[in-house]
Design a protein around this motif. Structure first.
Motif, PDB file in Angstrom:
ATOM      1  N   CYS A  78      -1.608 -27.185  65.204  1.00  0.00           N
ATOM      2  CA  CYS A  78      -0.598 -26.727  66.104  1.00  0.00           C
ATOM      3  C   CYS A  78       0.603 -25.797  65.444  1.00  0.00           C
ATOM      4  CB  CYS A  78      -0.132 -27.892  67.114  1.00  0.00           C
ATOM      5  SG  CYS A  78      -1.264 -28.613  68.381  1.00  0.00           S
ATOM      6  N   PHE A  79       0.795 -24.841  65.930  1.00  0.00           N
ATOM      7  CA  PHE A  79       2.177 -23.815  65.357  1.00  0.00           C
ATOM      8  C   PHE A  79       2.797 -23.508  66.557  1.00  0.00           C
ATOM      9  CE2 PHE A  79      -1.293 -23.707  62.006  1.00  0.00           C
ATOM     10  CZ  PHE A  79      -0.535 -23.986  61.038  1.00  0.00           C
ATOM     11  N   ALA A  80       3.769 -22.907  66.163  1.00  0.00           N
ATOM     12  CA  ALA A  80       4.823 -22.285  67.280  1.00  0.00           C
ATOM     13  C   ALA A  80       4.027 -21.130  67.932  1.00  0.00           C
ATOM     14  CB  ALA A  80       6.020 -22.085  66.754  1.00  0.00           C
ATOM     15  N   GLN A  81       4.072 -20.868  69.180  1.00  0.00           N
ATOM     16  CA  GLN A  81       3.339 -19.915  69.831  1.00  0.00           C
ATOM     17  C   GLN A  81       4.233 -18.968  70.442  1.00  0.00           C
ATOM     18  OE1 GLN A  81       0.546 -21.574  72.535  1.00  0.00           O
ATOM     19  NE2 GLN A  81      -0.672 -22.396  70.929  1.00  0.00           N
ATOM     20  N   VAL A  82       3.714 -17.689  70.586  1.00  0.00           N
ATOM     21  CA  VAL A  82       4.543 -16.710  71.558  1.00  0.00           C
ATOM     22  C   VAL A  82       3.239 -16.214  72.173  1.00  0.00           C
ATOM     23  CG1 VAL A  82       3.670 -14.699  69.426  1.00  0.00           C
ATOM     24  CG2 VAL A  82       5.295 -14.426  71.333  1.00  0.00           C
ATOM     25  N   THR A  83       3.353 -16.312  73.657  1.00  0.00           N
ATOM     26  CA  THR A  83       2.282 -15.741  74.518  1.00  0.00           C
ATOM     27  C   THR A  83       2.479 -14.297  74.829  1.00  0.00           C
ATOM     28  OG1 THR A  83       2.431 -18.019  75.494  1.00  0.00           O
ATOM     29  CG2 THR A  83       1.548 -16.334  76.868  1.00  0.00           C
ATOM     30  N   GLY A 138     -11.506 -10.061  81.615  1.00  0.00           N
ATOM     31  CA  GLY A 138     -10.153 -10.445  81.247  1.00  0.00           C
ATOM     32  C   GLY A 138      -9.725 -11.852  82.040  1.00  0.00           C
ATOM     33  N   ASN A 139     -10.750 -12.712  81.844  1.00  0.00           N
ATOM     34  CA  ASN A 139     -10.494 -14.142  82.579  1.00  0.00           C
ATOM     35  C   ASN A 139     -10.541 -15.303  81.451  1.00  0.00           C
ATOM     36  OD1 ASN A 139     -13.161 -13.959  81.856  1.00  0.00           O
ATOM     37  ND2 ASN A 139     -13.992 -14.587  84.006  1.00  0.00           N
ATOM     38  N   SER A 140     -10.647 -14.835  80.187  1.00  0.00           N
ATOM     39  CA  SER A 140     -10.569 -15.931  79.027  1.00  0.00           C
ATOM     40  C   SER A 140      -9.571 -15.829  78.172  1.00  0.00           C
ATOM     41  CB  SER A 140     -11.982 -16.046  78.679  1.00  0.00           C
ATOM     42  OG  SER A 140     -13.005 -16.198  79.473  1.00  0.00           O
ATOM     43  N   ASP A 141      -9.206 -17.057  77.467  1.00  0.00           N
ATOM     44  CA  ASP A 141      -8.241 -16.824  76.331  1.00  0.00           C
ATOM     45  C   ASP A 141      -8.431 -16.732  75.087  1.00  0.00           C
ATOM     46  OD1 ASP A 141      -6.718 -16.926  78.875  1.00  0.00           O
ATOM     47  OD2 ASP A 141      -6.266 -18.917  78.796  1.00  0.00           O
ATOM     48  N   PHE A 142      -7.679 -16.308  74.074  1.00  0.00           N
ATOM     49  CA  PHE A 142      -7.761 -16.466  72.758  1.00  0.00           C
ATOM     50  C   PHE A 142      -6.636 -17.119  72.099  1.00  0.00           C
ATOM     51  CE2 PHE A 142     -10.372 -12.597  73.435  1.00  0.00           C
ATOM     52  CZ  PHE A 142     -11.519 -12.704  72.826  1.00  0.00           C
ATOM     53  N   ASN A 143      -6.552 -17.492  71.085  1.00  0.00           N
ATOM     54  CA  ASN A 143      -5.402 -17.622  70.238  1.00  0.00           C
ATOM     55  C   ASN A 143      -5.855 -17.084  68.706  1.00  0.00           C
ATOM     56  OD1 ASN A 143      -4.040 -19.235  72.088  1.00  0.00           O
ATOM     57  ND2 ASN A 143      -4.102 -21.087  70.779  1.00  0.00           N
ATOM     58  N   PHE A 144      -4.665 -16.532  68.161  1.00  0.00           N
ATOM     59  CA  PHE A 144      -4.862 -15.839  66.915  1.00  0.00           C
ATOM     60  C   PHE A 144      -3.735 -16.373  66.070  1.00  0.00           C
ATOM     61  CE2 PHE A 144      -6.294 -12.533  70.028  1.00  0.00           C
ATOM     62  CZ  PHE A 144      -7.628 -12.503  69.430  1.00  0.00           C
ATOM     63  N   LEU A 184      -3.087 -15.412  73.455  1.00  0.00           N
ATOM     64  CA  LEU A 184      -3.458 -14.247  74.483  1.00  0.00           C
ATOM     65  C   LEU A 184      -3.897 -15.013  75.810  1.00  0.00           C
ATOM     66  CD1 LEU A 184      -3.461 -11.222  74.934  1.00  0.00           C
ATOM     67  CD2 LEU A 184      -5.836 -11.086  73.613  1.00  0.00           C
ATOM     68  N   ARG A 185      -3.147 -14.574  76.808  1.00  0.00           N
ATOM     69  CA  ARG A 185      -3.080 -14.990  78.116  1.00  0.00           C
ATOM     70  C   ARG A 185      -3.267 -14.126  79.179  1.00  0.00           C
ATOM     71  NH1 ARG A 185      -4.208 -18.321  74.689  1.00  0.00           N
ATOM     72  NH2 ARG A 185      -3.242 -20.494  74.489  1.00  0.00           N
ATOM     73  N   GLY A 186      -3.537 -12.891  78.771  1.00  0.00           N
ATOM     74  CA  GLY A 186      -3.754 -11.719  79.947  1.00  0.00           C
ATOM     75  C   GLY A 186      -3.882 -10.455  79.362  1.00  0.00           C
ATOM     76  N   TYR A 187      -4.298  -9.491  80.018  1.00  0.00           N
ATOM     77  CA  TYR A 187      -4.803  -8.121  79.648  1.00  0.00           C
ATOM     78  C   TYR A 187      -4.022  -7.136  80.586  1.00  0.00           C
ATOM     79  CZ  TYR A 187      -7.961 -11.287  77.303  1.00  0.00           C
ATOM     80  OH  TYR A 187      -8.314 -12.334  76.206  1.00  0.00           O
ATOM     81  N   GLN A 188      -3.580  -5.833  79.968  1.00  0.00           N
ATOM     82  CA  GLN A 188      -2.950  -4.945  80.867  1.00  0.00           C
ATOM     83  C   GLN A 188      -3.955  -4.028  81.395  1.00  0.00           C
ATOM     84  OE1 GLN A 188      -0.791  -2.060  78.885  1.00  0.00           O
ATOM     85  NE2 GLN A 188      -0.169  -0.634  80.663  1.00  0.00           N
ATOM     86  N   ILE A 193      -9.245 -18.300  67.532  1.00  0.00           N
ATOM     87  CA  ILE A 193      -9.598 -19.605  67.977  1.00  0.00           C
ATOM     88  C   ILE A 193     -10.058 -19.627  69.314  1.00  0.00           C
ATOM     89  CG2 ILE A 193      -8.260 -21.941  68.281  1.00  0.00           C
ATOM     90  CD1 ILE A 193      -6.215 -21.078  66.240  1.00  0.00           C
ATOM     91  N   ASN A 194     -11.231 -20.176  69.320  1.00  0.00           N
ATOM     92  CA  ASN A 194     -11.972 -20.313  70.767  1.00  0.00           C
ATOM     93  C   ASN A 194     -11.215 -21.112  71.617  1.00  0.00           C
ATOM     94  OD1 ASN A 194     -13.917 -19.528  72.941  1.00  0.00           O
ATOM     95  ND2 ASN A 194     -14.550 -21.926  72.379  1.00  0.00           N
ATOM     96  N   LEU A 195     -10.971 -20.730  72.997  1.00  0.00           N
ATOM     97  CA  LEU A 195     -10.288 -21.690  73.924  1.00  0.00           C
ATOM     98  C   LEU A 195     -11.325 -21.930  75.122  1.00  0.00           C
ATOM     99  CD1 LEU A 195      -6.603 -20.532  74.050  1.00  0.00           C
ATOM    100  CD2 LEU A 195      -7.567 -22.427  72.727  1.00  0.00           C
ATOM    101  N   ASN A 196     -11.614 -20.780  75.648  1.00  0.00           N
ATOM    102  CA  ASN A 196     -12.641 -21.049  76.854  1.00  0.00           C
ATOM    103  C   ASN A 196     -13.869 -19.946  76.831  1.00  0.00           C
ATOM    104  OD1 ASN A 196     -10.865 -19.048  77.560  1.00  0.00           O
ATOM    105  ND2 ASN A 196     -10.178 -19.964  79.612  1.00  0.00           N
ATOM    106  N   GLY A 197     -14.315 -19.631  75.723  1.00  0.00           N
ATOM    107  CA  GLY A 197     -15.588 -18.691  75.617  1.00  0.00           C
ATOM    108  C   GLY A 197     -15.052 -17.227  75.968  1.00  0.00           C
ATOM    109  N   ALA A 198     -13.931 -16.911  75.282  1.00  0.00           N
ATOM    110  CA  ALA A 198     -13.578 -15.491  75.521  1.00  0.00           C
ATOM    111  C   ALA A 198     -14.538 -14.614  74.989  1.00  0.00           C
ATOM    112  CB  ALA A 198     -12.195 -15.173  74.860  1.00  0.00           C
ATOM    113  N   ASP A 199     -15.104 -13.547  75.435  1.00  0.00           N
ATOM    114  CA  ASP A 199     -16.110 -12.629  75.154  1.00  0.00           C
ATOM    115  C   ASP A 199     -15.554 -11.104  74.849  1.00  0.00           C
ATOM    116  OD1 ASP A 199     -18.286 -14.402  75.837  1.00  0.00           O
ATOM    117  OD2 ASP A 199     -17.447 -14.326  77.701  1.00  0.00           O
ATOM    118  N   GLY A 200     -15.189 -10.499  73.744  1.00  0.00           N
ATOM    119  CA  GLY A 200     -14.421  -9.469  73.285  1.00  0.00           C
ATOM    120  C   GLY A 200     -14.420  -8.942  72.080  1.00  0.00           C
ATOM    121  N   LYS A 201     -13.402  -8.593  71.591  1.00  0.00           N
ATOM    122  CA  LYS A 201     -13.285  -8.164  70.294  1.00  0.00           C
ATOM    123  C   LYS A 201     -11.800  -7.911  69.933  1.00  0.00           C
ATOM    124  CE  LYS A 201     -15.083  -3.853  69.488  1.00  0.00           C
ATOM    125  NZ  LYS A 201     -16.163  -3.081  69.609  1.00  0.00           N
TER     126      LYS A 201
END
Length: 524
Positions: A5-10, A159-165, A183-187, A225-233
C-alpha cells in the motif's frame, strides 16, 4: 505478488487527467481524425488492420506522439505460463483477430509489442479472476530514464475496469516515496474494437503525466497492478517537437557559430533541422551581444563584455506552425585574460605551505604575486612573495611558491595576482589550505594534465542511462569534440577526439536535462 500500500492519486476522465482535443489515427495509410464531436469517432475499416495513433492534440495545444523506445516486460505474475489458469484466460488480442495466450512462447514478445506500439486494436486481455485482485500483473521497464515531461496514454476495453500503477527505479524496484496512480476512469471513447475479442466493447483511453508519481528519483519503468481484469495497454508518449535548453561554456568576444541550438532539439524523435523546423526569437538579449541566426547558430558580438547572456526562442514544425516548443540558449562570454588559469591550490608540508598554480597561456605577463590573509572578510590580503611570469607563452606552465612564515593550523586564505608589464592586474579566485568536502563531479578525465599513455573518461553510473550531450572546446572557443545520446556510450568517441587534440587547455562540458558541469582538462 500482492502490491504494497502506498499513497494514491486517483485519475479519472475528469480528474488528474490531461484533456484531449483531437486524435489522429493511421489505418493502412489513411488518416482518420477524431474530435470532441462523438460523430467523428467510429470503428474504421478494414476491421483486421492496425489502428495507429499518429498524434494526440491536447487541449492546451501540445501535440504528442508515441516514442520509439521499446521497453521490456518482466516480473510477470507467477500464474502466467502455467496450467493454473486457462490458456486463453490471459493473453494478447492482436489487431487481426489472432490471440496469443499466456502459455505461448511468443507471449512476452507480444506484450512488449503491445506497450511499445500505439495500435489500439491490439491490447492485453485479462479474463475474470485469473489474476487475483491487487496482484502485480507485470513490470514495464524502459532502457533509459522516462522523462517526466512526457505522457502516459492508457487504454481499457469498454472503460469499465481499473488499474493501479507504480513507478520503478533503474533497478526495477518500486520507488517507495512515489505516489501510486489509481486509474478509475477514461476520458475518450475511441469506438475502436477488436473483431476477434469482444467486438462490442471499444477501447477507451486517458492521458496522464508521470509527474503525478511525484518520484524523488528518476523513473525507468512502471508496475501494473491488476484490480478487476482490466483489458488494455499503456504506451509512453512525448512532445512531438522538443527544444531542450542550450548552454555553451567557452565563448569569446567576436566568436561565430558558438553553438547550434538545433543540435539537441527533435521533431518526432528525429533531429530538428532548418529543413523541418523554423526558429522564432521570443526574447532577445537586450544589448544584442549575442545573435541567434535562422540556421540555429549563435554569434557573439566583438563588443560583448564578459558575462552570461540568454535568448528565448521557439521552434515550430514547417507546415504545421501550431506545433511548437520553446527553448533558451545561454552563452557565457569569457573575458580575454592575460593569463588562462588551469588550477591552483595550497598544501602544507614540513617546511611551510606550498602554493602551486598552472597556466595554459600567458600574454604580457610580468609576474605573479602571492597574497595571503587569515580573515578575508575583515582583513586585507598581504603580499607574501613574487614569482616572475613567462611574459608570452602558449605552453602549460607550473609555478610554485613556499610560504615559510609560521603557521599554527588556523585557516589561511590565498589569492594569486597577475601583473602585466603595463601594471594592469588580474586575480585568481580565493582559495584556502583547509579543504572542505566538494560535491563530487559526475564527469572524470584522468590523468589531468595528460602527458601521454592511457586516458580514462568516466561518467558516474547514475548518469550512464541518461541522454544528454558533451562538448569539448579549446581555449579559443572552437568546438573540437562532441557527443550526443546515451551518456554511457560516450567514452570511446570522446577519448578518440581528445587524443587527436593538440597540446593545450580544453573545456569539457556535460549537459543533461537536470545536470550540467564543466571541467578544465590540460594536454601537454
Amino acid at each position: 505478488m500482492i502490491s504494497p500500500c502506498f499513497a494514491q492519486v486517483t485519475v479519472t476522465g475528469t480528474n488528474n487527467n490531461i484533456p484531449v482535443q483531437e486524435i489522429r489515427f493511421d489505418v493502412n495509410g489513411t488518416q482518420i481524425i477524431q474530435t470532441a464531436n462523438l460523430a467523428s469517432r467510429y470503428n474504421p475499416t478494414p476491421n483486421n488492420a492496425p489502428v495507429i495513433i499518429e498524434t494526440i492534440l491536447l487541449q492546451d495545444g501540445t501535440e504528442i506522439f508515441a516514442t520509439t523506445r521499446t521497453p521490456t516486460v518482466q516480473n510477470l505474475h507467477p500464474r502466467l505460463g502455467t496450467n493454473i489458469i486457462a490458456e486463453n484466460a490471459v493473453g494478447v488480442a492482436k489487431f487481426d483477430g489472432t490471440y496469443i495466450g499466456h502459455r505461448s512462447a511468443d507471449f512476452a514478445a507480444a506484450m512488449e509489442e503491445v506497450v511499445s506500439t500505439p495500435d489500439f486494436r491490439s491490447y492485453w486481455d485479462i479474463g475474470g479472476s485469473s489474476i487475483p485482485s491487487g496482484h502485480v500483473f507485470l513490470d514495464i521497464m524502459y532502457p533509459t530514464e522516462v522523462p517526466i515531461s512526457g505522457y502516459l496514454v492508457v487504454s481499457e476495453r469498454d472503460g469499465n475496469s481499473d488499474f493501479n500503477f507504480q513507478a520503478l527505479d533503474e533497478n526495477g524496484i518500486v520507488i517507495p516515496t512515489a505516489e501510486t496512480i489509481a486509474l478509475r476512469g477514461y476520458q475518450w471513447n475511441t469506438r475502436i474494437v477488436n473483431q476477434g475479442n469482444y467486438p462490442t466493447q471499444p477501447q477507451h483511453l486517458v492521458v496522464l503525466s508521470p509527474l503525478l508519481f511525484e518520484a524523488s528519483v528518476p523513473i525507468f519503468g512502471f508496475r501494473v497492478i491488476n484490480l478487476n481484469g482490466a483489458d488494455g495497454k499503456i504506451v509512453f508518449f512525448r512532445n512531438s517537437i522538443q527544444a531542450l535548453p542550450d548552454e555553451s561554456f567557452a565563448a569569446f568576444p567576436g566568436q561565430t557559430d558558438v553553438i547550434n541550438v538545433l543540435v539537441n532539439d527533435e521533431l518526432k524523435e528525429q533531429p530538428a533541422t532548418p529543413d523541418n523546423v523554423f526558429i522564432t526569437v521570443l526574447e532577445n538579449e537586450p544589448d544584442n551581444f549575442i545573435t541567434l541566426n535562422a540556421d540555429g547558430t549563435v554569434d557573439v558580438s566583438p563588443d560583448a563584455p564578459a558575462g552570461i547572456y540568454h535568448i528565448k526562442y521557439s521552434i515550430c514544425e514547417i507546415g504545421n506552425g501550431t506545433n511548437c516548443d520553446e527553448g533558451t540558449v545561454s552563452i557565457e562570454v569569457l573575458a580575454t585574460l592575460p593569463v588562462s588559469w588551469i588550477d591552483y591550490h595550497a598544501e602544507a608540508n614540513d617546511n611551510g605551505i606550498k602554493i602551486t598554480w598552472r597556466t595554459a597561456t600567458e600574454k604580457n605577463n610580468e609576474k605573479f604575486q602571492v597574497m595571503r590573509t587569515f580573515n578575508p572578510v575583515q582583513e586585507e590580503f598581504e603580499l607574501v612573495g613574487e614569482i616572475p611570469g613567462k611574459g608570452e607563452s602558449t605552453d602549460i606552465t607550473e609555478y610554485n611558491y613556499l610560504d615559510t612564515e609560521g603557521w599554527n593550523g588556523e585557516k589561511v586564505y590565498y589569492r594569486l595576482d597577475q601583473i602585466d608589464w603595463d601594471g594592469k592586474k588580474s586575480s585568481s579566485a580565493v582559495f584556502t589550505l583547509i579543504n572542505y568536502p566538494i560535491k563530487q563531479k559526475k564527469l572524470k578525465l584522468f590523468p589531468n594534465p595528460y602527458r601521454g599513455g592511457k586516458l580514462l573518461f568516466d561518467i558516474r553510473s547514475n548518469l550512464t542511462n541518461r541522454t544528454g550531450y558533451i562538448q569539448v572546446k579549446d581555449i579559443t572557443g572552437k568546438q573540437v569534440g562532441f557527443f550526443e545520446g546515451k551518456l554511457g556510450e560516450a567514452s570511446n568517441l570522446l577519448i578518440s577526439q581528445l587524443m587527436d587534440c593538440p597540446p593545450g587547455l580544453y573545456f569539457v562540458s556535460l549537459q543533461t536535462r537536470n545536470h550540467r558541469e564543466l571541467i578544465r582538462w590540460a594536454k601537454e
